[in-house]
Design a protein around this motif. Structure first.
Motif, short mmCIF file in Angstrom:
data_model
loop_
_atom_site.label_atom_id
_atom_site.label_comp_id
_atom_site.label_asym_id
_atom_site.label_seq_id
_atom_site.Cartn_x
_atom_site.Cartn_y
_atom_site.Cartn_z
N UNK A 65 0.55 -1.56 0.19
CA UNK A 65 0.34 0.19 0.12
C UNK A 65 1.08 1.31 -0.24
N UNK A 66 0.57 1.93 -1.03
CA UNK A 66 1.43 3.53 -1.01
C UNK A 66 0.43 4.70 -0.98
N UNK A 67 0.96 6.19 -0.82
CA UNK A 67 0.73 7.13 -0.47
C UNK A 67 0.26 7.56 -2.55
N UNK A 68 0.32 9.25 -2.38
CA UNK A 68 0.21 9.26 -3.00
C UNK A 68 1.35 10.08 -4.15
N UNK A 69 2.94 9.55 -3.34
CA UNK A 69 4.00 9.88 -4.15
C UNK A 69 4.50 8.72 -4.41
N UNK A 70 3.44 7.42 -3.63
CA UNK A 70 4.01 6.18 -3.98
C UNK A 70 5.15 5.56 -3.24
N UNK A 71 5.27 6.57 -2.45
CA UNK A 71 6.15 5.81 -0.88
C UNK A 71 5.40 4.81 -0.07
N UNK A 72 5.55 3.70 0.07
CA UNK A 72 5.28 2.34 1.17
C UNK A 72 4.82 2.81 2.19
N UNK A 73 3.05 2.47 2.70
CA UNK A 73 3.00 2.70 3.86
C UNK A 73 3.13 1.64 4.98
N UNK A 74 3.51 1.66 6.14
CA UNK A 74 3.54 0.49 6.63
C UNK A 74 3.22 0.46 7.88
N UNK A 75 2.49 -0.31 8.92
CA UNK A 75 2.04 -0.13 10.65
C UNK A 75 2.55 0.72 11.57
N UNK A 76 3.87 0.72 10.83
CA UNK A 76 4.95 2.05 11.77
C UNK A 76 4.79 2.97 11.77
N UNK A 77 3.37 4.12 10.58
CA UNK A 77 2.26 5.28 10.62
C UNK A 77 1.35 5.18 10.64
N UNK A 78 0.69 3.30 10.03
CA UNK A 78 -0.18 3.31 9.80
C UNK A 78 -1.04 1.83 10.55
N UNK A 79 -0.67 1.91 11.70
CA UNK A 79 -0.87 0.99 12.63
C UNK A 79 -2.26 0.18 11.68
N UNK A 80 -3.63 0.64 11.37
CA UNK A 80 -4.55 0.08 11.21
C UNK A 80 -4.07 -1.06 10.18
N UNK A 81 -3.24 -0.74 9.08
CA UNK A 81 -3.08 -2.11 8.09
C UNK A 81 -3.41 -3.56 9.09
N UNK A 82 -3.13 -2.82 10.38
CA UNK A 82 -2.63 -5.13 11.14
C UNK A 82 -4.66 -4.95 11.08
N UNK A 83 -5.29 -3.97 10.77
CA UNK A 83 -6.70 -5.33 10.96
C UNK A 83 -7.48 -5.33 9.19
N UNK A 84 -6.39 -5.32 8.19
CA UNK A 84 -6.72 -5.44 7.59
C UNK A 84 -6.46 -7.41 6.75
N UNK A 85 -7.58 -7.27 6.03
CA UNK A 85 -6.91 -9.32 6.73
C UNK A 85 -7.53 -9.65 4.98
#
Length: 306
Positions: free
Chosen positions: A41-61
């Motif tokens: 999952x990337x932001x509008x600049x194409x940079x990676x999102x991780x749980x370090x900055x978007x912890x709610x990624x943990x709830x995506x199954x």
């Protein structure tokens, strides 16, 4: 007499930083398990999102077809990854290769092009995260992401943090949980291969192991970031288990002869030495219950790369 470890669980994380899937068997490839961290999952600049900055990624199954973890299986136009998250309708991602390409995708030291999963996926992730987002897939046919040659020259991976495989033992987790105010499950540490029948932190010293005819080489101890402090059921970030790990698993404690850098270690990063054993470089299956033969060990943790 030392116990013989065996594989207790196998985990694949199709989308980086999202929930993992426990599987009975997994196809091994030189860059990691098949389907492991193939999406990002990337932001509008194409940079990676991780749980370090978007912890709610943990709830995506994510959910994959069971046959996707069979040897030599190829997807058809009826093969999908189904993605669910709280408050969201399910999203279906075709497992066949998409046509669109996203340029300028970046994660840590790597940047390049990736396959874009389209506008429906982009809207789903943007709505869930609350920021413009896209879902991309590693472009394995043309992109190459080498691991740090200082540790494992000649190997590469997809969207893992650093190396293709992370091993962790039940013995290590038990030892940590005895010291924690509240025990934590294995999903805090996101291993690929979870072992039983191994003395606590025995995996630290593994230089070479064999699973069936596959040879895995130890790269270094796994330095932990903030992700283990994220409760994978609630996406709430706390201070444990890092606070406790600092007391007995820091570089200062484990490697007193080396300059401390404030790191904590839990698990062992490894590569599949596909040039040994299975010389064709094609993936083979490993299964829950498979025995692990420790072929070479270090004499102390001071020898371990960090």
């Amino acid at each position: 007499m030392e116990q013989s470890p065996k594989i207790a669980s196998l985990f694949i994380y199709p989308i980086k930083s999202c929930r993992g899937i426990s599987v009975p068997q997994a196809p091994v490839t030189p860059t990691g398990f098949r389907w492991d961290r193939h999406w990002l999952v990337v932001n509008y600049k194409g940079r990676a999102y991780t749980q370090r900055i978007v912890p709610q990624l943990a709830l995506i199954k994510p959910e994959m077809p069971q046959e996707a973890f069979s040897e030599d299986w190829e997807p058809t136009n009826k093969s999908f990854m189904v993605i669910r998250a709280p408050g969201m309708n399910e999203l279906k991602i075709p497992l066949t290769t998409p046509d669109s390409v996203a340029e300028g995708v970046s994660m840590w030291e790597w940047s390049g092009s990736a396959l874009d999963e389209g506008e429906e996926a982009a809207k789903w992730f943007s709505d869930y995260i609350g920021k413009p987002s896209r879902l991309v897939r590693f472009k394995k046919d043309s992109e190459h992401r080498p691991v740090d040659p200082q540790y494992a020259a000649g190997y590469s991976t997809t969207f893992m943090d650093l190396f293709p495989f992370l091993f962790l033992s039940q013995g290590s987790l038990n030892e940590l949980n005895m010291l924690l105010p509240e025990p934590v499950p294995v999903n805090r540490f996101r291993p690929n291969i979870f072992l039983d029948g191994c003395e606590p932190f025995g995996e630290d010293l593994w230089d070479e192991i064999k699973i069936n005819d596959l040879v895995f080489k130890g790269v270094r101890l796994c330095s932990r970031c903030k992700v283990p402090t994220v409760d994978q059921e609630t996406a709430v970030m706390g201070s444990e288990p890092t606070e406790t790990l600092l007391k007995f698993r820091s570089d200062k404690v484990l490697m007193p002869d080396k300059k401390p850098r404030g790191k904590v270690f839990f698990g062992k990063e490894m590569v599949w030495d596909w040039k040994e054993g299975s010389s064709d470089g094609k993936g083979k299956l490993i299964k829950v219950g498979d025995p692990v033969l420790v072929a070479k060990k270090m004499t102390s943790r001071n020898e371990a790369a960090i």
